[in-house]
Design a protein around this motif. Structure first.
Motif, mmCIF file in Angstrom:
data_model
loop_
_atom_site.group_PDB
_atom_site.id
_atom_site.type_symbol
_atom_site.label_atom_id
_atom_site.label_comp_id
_atom_site.label_asym_id
_atom_site.label_seq_id
_atom_site.Cartn_x
_atom_site.Cartn_y
_atom_site.Cartn_z
ATOM 1 N N ASN A 23 5.128 -3.246 12.616
ATOM 2 C CA ASN A 23 6.074 -2.409 12.425
ATOM 3 C C ASN A 23 6.495 -2.207 10.987
ATOM 4 O O ASN A 23 7.095 -0.857 10.838
ATOM 5 N N SER A 24 6.405 -3.144 10.210
ATOM 6 C CA SER A 24 7.086 -3.154 8.664
ATOM 7 C C SER A 24 6.060 -2.494 7.911
ATOM 8 O O SER A 24 6.411 -2.294 6.797
ATOM 9 N N VAL A 29 4.120 0.813 2.848
ATOM 10 C CA VAL A 29 3.318 1.911 2.460
ATOM 11 C C VAL A 29 3.943 3.014 1.586
ATOM 12 O O VAL A 29 3.679 3.441 0.786
ATOM 13 N N SER A 30 5.375 3.166 2.260
ATOM 14 C CA SER A 30 6.376 4.095 1.750
ATOM 15 C C SER A 30 7.103 3.482 0.411
ATOM 16 O O SER A 30 7.661 4.454 -0.315
ATOM 17 N N ALA A 48 -0.043 -5.356 2.009
ATOM 18 C CA ALA A 48 0.647 -4.158 1.629
ATOM 19 C C ALA A 48 1.923 -4.426 0.832
ATOM 20 O O ALA A 48 2.002 -3.962 -0.181
ATOM 21 N N ALA A 49 2.530 -5.716 1.059
ATOM 22 C CA ALA A 49 3.522 -6.524 0.314
ATOM 23 C C ALA A 49 3.116 -6.602 -1.028
ATOM 24 O O ALA A 49 3.676 -6.318 -2.056
ATOM 25 N N GLU A 50 1.902 -7.183 -1.090
ATOM 26 C CA GLU A 50 1.468 -7.844 -2.471
ATOM 27 C C GLU A 50 1.214 -6.624 -3.525
ATOM 28 O O GLU A 50 1.259 -6.566 -4.672
ATOM 29 N N ALA A 51 0.569 -5.472 -2.661
ATOM 30 C CA ALA A 51 0.512 -4.402 -3.376
ATOM 31 C C ALA A 51 1.766 -3.836 -4.084
ATOM 32 O O ALA A 51 1.516 -3.043 -5.199
ATOM 33 N N LEU A 52 2.612 -4.029 -3.585
ATOM 34 C CA LEU A 52 4.025 -3.755 -4.275
ATOM 35 C C LEU A 52 4.704 -4.728 -5.151
ATOM 36 O O LEU A 52 5.596 -4.243 -5.536
ATOM 37 N N GLY A 53 3.933 -5.763 -5.579
ATOM 38 C CA GLY A 53 4.537 -6.744 -6.086
ATOM 39 C C GLY A 53 5.285 -7.670 -5.735
ATOM 40 O O GLY A 53 6.216 -8.466 -6.269
ATOM 41 N N VAL A 285 2.013 3.539 14.267
ATOM 42 C CA VAL A 285 2.377 4.270 12.977
ATOM 43 C C VAL A 285 1.261 4.514 12.264
ATOM 44 O O VAL A 285 1.434 4.984 11.095
ATOM 45 N N GLU A 286 0.188 3.670 12.255
ATOM 46 C CA GLU A 286 -0.965 3.926 11.557
ATOM 47 C C GLU A 286 -2.065 4.979 12.050
ATOM 48 O O GLU A 286 -3.088 4.836 11.297
ATOM 49 N N GLY A 287 -1.866 5.573 12.814
ATOM 50 C CA GLY A 287 -2.789 6.646 13.289
ATOM 51 C C GLY A 287 -3.820 5.844 14.292
ATOM 52 O O GLY A 287 -3.475 5.186 15.146
#
Length: 344
Positions: A23-24, A29-30, A48-53, A285-287
């Motif tokens: 759920n995180s 993503v936001s 997804a976390a790594e994509a934000l650094g 939450v992901e569709g």
């Protein structure tokens, strides 16, 4: 929950650890602001976390695996009691003396009970704050006062539940100690799709493999099991651990890897694919998760390849697969599940 969690994470420094569930992903993503480190048992959440650094680790809630100590651990409580107890116990080992364990949850999550247990385990006074429909439990570690470890059902230990007929599993997986009804229905249709020619290798993908039940059934039912090469994939760290154990124990020719609906598997690499896609609240939450599994399955299969999918009977697979697969054929319907053969 997301509003409260966002506020807590923004207040964290670099010495904080966020234990994140499926759920995180919406927050990541936001573009959530978080200066600390992340640990998740979900492969897609870590990516997804790594994509934000954000520095992130993928494992089955092995908090102490890095050897680091934290001033704060933030944990929206999991659905499974054994996992929550395991994290609370592990916080004693991974927090600095005086560090905080922050538990978040809605009333229905059991947060009030967990707040009481966490306070007793960490040796502090219970603090539970209400924020709208959500609760925040603040627990400070006092090493001299720590209480008895909570019963976590030996969370980290692999075991062979009686219902699984010798297969290995563990807490942390949905339905870890039973055979899923849908998977059993799919397995009943497997035999006619497996190779009989001992000179022809067949490459199979087990998408969303769990502890590896369908892979094990394919090997058990095959006339020429030595000709099967099985690539199993799952998003859950506990699934990777247990499926690898079962592959080794059964001498299954193939590999097990982490991925998001098979995202890491090469295109046009499989002759046959089996899938019981997950369907629960955490993915809403992901569709449309089922459609994503269908799209990935079509990408992974070679031309002329086939897939067997089992889904809840209310999911309109024929409509969802339109334009993705050339032919969709219902094979069986039982106990609320349907098995479909999909041809590329």
């Amino acid at each position: 929950m997301h509003t409260l969690l966002s506020q807590v994470l923004r207040d964290c420094d670099q010495n904080a650890l966020w234990i994140a569930d499926e759920n995180s992903k919406t927050l990541l993503v936001s573009g959530i602001q978080f200066a600390g480190k992340l640990l998740s048992n979900r492969w897609d959440v870590v990516r997804a976390a790594e994509a934000l650094g954000i520095s992130a680790r993928f494992n089955d809630f092995e908090l102490a695996s890095s050897g680091e100590k934290y001033s704060r651990i933030v944990y929206p409580v999991s659905k499974e009691k054994a996992a929550v107890h395991h994290v609370i116990n592990s916080a004693v080992e991974t927090l600095l003396d005086g560090g905080e364990l922050l538990l978040l949850g809605e009333k229905s999550s059991g947060i009030k009970t967990y707040a009481q247990k966490a306070a007793a385990r960490l040796g502090c006074v219970k603090q539970l704050q209400k924020h709208g429909n959500d609760y925040l439990s603040i627990n400070r570690l006092y090493e001299a006062n720590t209480g008895a470890a909570l019963d976590d059902s030996n969370y980290t230990s692999l075991r062979q539940p009686d219902a699984l007929g010798g297969l290995w599993s563990k807490p942390g997986l949905f339905g870890w100690n039973k055979i899923d009804v849908g998977s059993a229905l799919l397995a009943s249709e497997l035999r006619e799709f497996l190779p009989t020619d001992k000179n022809t290798e067949v490459r199979i993908v087990d998408l969303g493999c769990g502890y590896g039940y369908l892979s094990a059934q394919a090997v058990a039912l095959a006339t020429a099991p030595e000709q099967l090469h099985i690539r199993a994939s799952d998003n859950n760290a506990a699934a990777i651990l247990t499926c690898r154990e079962n592959f080794q124990a059964l001498n299954i020719h193939g590999s097990v890897s982490a991925g998001d609906a098979g995202s890491e598997i090469e295109s046009s690499s499989a002759d046959f694919l089996i899938c019981n896609p997950p369907f629960h609240q955490g993915f809403q939450v992901e569709g449309d998760l089922t459609e994503r599994f269908l799209q990935q399955a079509a990408r992974i299969l070679r031309a002329g390849g086939q897939a067997l999918f089992v889904v809840n009977e209310f999911i309109p697979v024929s409509r969802k697969a339109e334009g993705i697969f050339q032919k969709v054929e219902p094979l069986s319907r039982e106990k609320g599940f349907c098995v479909y053969r999909l041809s590329k």
